[in-house]
Write a protein that holds these residues in place. Structure first.
Motif, PDB file in Angstrom:
ATOM      1  N   ALA A  57       0.627  -1.134   0.198  1.00  0.00           N
ATOM      2  CA  ALA A  57       0.086  -0.248  -0.050  1.00  0.00           C
ATOM      3  C   ALA A  57       0.902   1.324  -0.036  1.00  0.00           C
ATOM      4  O   ALA A  57       0.683   2.344  -0.658  1.00  0.00           O
ATOM      5  CB  ALA A  57      -0.798   0.024   1.070  1.00  0.00           C
ATOM      6  N   SER A  58       2.051   1.211   0.643  1.00  0.00           N
ATOM      7  CA  SER A  58       2.873   2.474   0.771  1.00  0.00           C
ATOM      8  C   SER A  58       3.216   2.726  -0.528  1.00  0.00           C
ATOM      9  O   SER A  58       3.453   3.970  -0.882  1.00  0.00           O
ATOM     10  CB  SER A  58       4.018   2.558   1.805  1.00  0.00           C
ATOM     11  N   LEU A  59       3.819   1.992  -1.269  1.00  0.00           N
ATOM     12  CA  LEU A  59       4.350   2.111  -2.593  1.00  0.00           C
ATOM     13  C   LEU A  59       3.241   2.596  -3.492  1.00  0.00           C
ATOM     14  O   LEU A  59       3.644   3.428  -4.455  1.00  0.00           O
ATOM     15  CB  LEU A  59       4.809   0.878  -3.237  1.00  0.00           C
ATOM     16  N   GLU A  60       1.996   1.960  -3.490  1.00  0.00           N
ATOM     17  CA  GLU A  60       1.028   2.563  -4.212  1.00  0.00           C
ATOM     18  C   GLU A  60       0.524   4.056  -3.995  1.00  0.00           C
ATOM     19  O   GLU A  60       0.544   4.931  -5.006  1.00  0.00           O
ATOM     20  CB  GLU A  60      -0.561   1.821  -4.116  1.00  0.00           C
ATOM     21  N   TRP A  61       0.818   4.399  -2.671  1.00  0.00           N
ATOM     22  CA  TRP A  61       0.605   5.738  -2.266  1.00  0.00           C
ATOM     23  C   TRP A  61       1.639   6.813  -2.925  1.00  0.00           C
ATOM     24  O   TRP A  61       1.339   7.776  -3.586  1.00  0.00           O
ATOM     25  CB  TRP A  61       0.527   5.838  -0.813  1.00  0.00           C
ATOM     26  N   GLN A  62       2.883   6.021  -2.822  1.00  0.00           N
ATOM     27  CA  GLN A  62       4.052   6.915  -3.363  1.00  0.00           C
ATOM     28  C   GLN A  62       3.857   7.163  -4.913  1.00  0.00           C
ATOM     29  O   GLN A  62       4.112   8.383  -5.500  1.00  0.00           O
ATOM     30  CB  GLN A  62       5.349   6.058  -3.283  1.00  0.00           C
ATOM     31  N   ILE A  63       3.271   6.176  -5.662  1.00  0.00           N
ATOM     32  CA  ILE A  63       3.155   6.392  -7.016  1.00  0.00           C
ATOM     33  C   ILE A  63       2.103   7.401  -7.254  1.00  0.00           C
ATOM     34  O   ILE A  63       2.387   8.250  -8.249  1.00  0.00           O
ATOM     35  CB  ILE A  63       2.995   4.781  -7.585  1.00  0.00           C
ATOM     36  N   ASP A  64       1.074   7.175  -6.660  1.00  0.00           N
ATOM     37  CA  ASP A  64      -0.139   8.127  -7.127  1.00  0.00           C
ATOM     38  C   ASP A  64       0.561   9.467  -6.628  1.00  0.00           C
ATOM     39  O   ASP A  64       0.153  10.529  -7.365  1.00  0.00           O
ATOM     40  CB  ASP A  64      -1.360   7.724  -6.128  1.00  0.00           C
ATOM     41  N   LYS A  65       1.170  10.055  -5.733  1.00  0.00           N
ATOM     42  CA  LYS A  65       1.594  10.929  -5.173  1.00  0.00           C
ATOM     43  C   LYS A  65       2.484  11.531  -6.400  1.00  0.00           C
ATOM     44  O   LYS A  65       2.472  12.878  -6.705  1.00  0.00           O
ATOM     45  CB  LYS A  65       2.305  11.041  -3.904  1.00  0.00           C
ATOM     46  N   TYR A  66       3.462  10.708  -6.808  1.00  0.00           N
ATOM     47  CA  TYR A  66       4.371  10.912  -7.754  1.00  0.00           C
ATOM     48  C   TYR A  66       3.716  11.553  -9.297  1.00  0.00           C
ATOM     49  O   TYR A  66       4.122  12.575  -9.654  1.00  0.00           O
ATOM     50  CB  TYR A  66       5.336   9.988  -8.061  1.00  0.00           C
ATOM     51  N   TRP A  68       0.822  12.469  -9.543  1.00  0.00           N
ATOM     52  CA  TRP A  68      -0.024  13.958  -9.342  1.00  0.00           C
ATOM     53  C   TRP A  68       0.836  15.141  -9.627  1.00  0.00           C
ATOM     54  O   TRP A  68       0.247  16.138  -9.927  1.00  0.00           O
ATOM     55  CB  TRP A  68      -0.590  13.554  -7.912  1.00  0.00           C
ATOM     56  N   GLU A  69       2.234  14.917  -9.097  1.00  0.00           N
ATOM     57  CA  GLU A  69       3.008  15.748  -9.313  1.00  0.00           C
ATOM     58  C   GLU A  69       3.780  15.967 -10.544  1.00  0.00           C
ATOM     59  O   GLU A  69       4.047  16.897 -10.794  1.00  0.00           O
ATOM     60  CB  GLU A  69       3.941  15.659  -7.934  1.00  0.00           C
TER      61      GLU A  69
END
Length: 115
Positions: A57-66, A68-69
């Protein structure tokens, strides 16, 4: 002629450990600056990463954030390559909402690995 994409370029990174075929040294602690930035700095807008985890889950969050930016960036991941293992949910990071998740129907990895 010049083909359909004469300005296309290819950047390749091998994350597989030489001493352990099938084991990948994925920089999942900070995938943005440790992995995606390498490709973006090489001019890539799409990155195909042929690895996944059953859950992360933390990897998925990092990818979504990246993504988005960096809205011009598209990461592509496999859904797990679990052919022949019954019905399986897509592996991480396919739970991320800002990626392209590709399903596989056949995995011929054993052909390339000596035992």
């Amino acid at each position: 002629g010049n083909g359909v994409a004469p300005a296309a370029r290819l950047a390749v990174v091998d994350l597989e450990l030489t001493s352990k075929p099938g084991v990948y040294n994925v920089p999942d602690e900070d995938i943005g600056s440790s992995y995606f930035d390498f490709f973006r700095n090489a001019g890539a807008a799409t990155v195909c990463s042929p690895w996944s985890y059953p859950t992360h889950a933390s990897l998925e969050w990092q990818i979504d954030k990246y993504v988005w930016e960096h809205p011009d960036f598209l990461p592509v991941f496999p859904s797990g390559n679990t052919f022949g293992q019954g019905s399986q949910p897509p592996h991480a990071p396919c739970g991320a909402k800002n990626i392209l998740c590709i399903g596989a129907s056949f995995n011929e990895r054993e052909t390339y690995v000596e035992h």
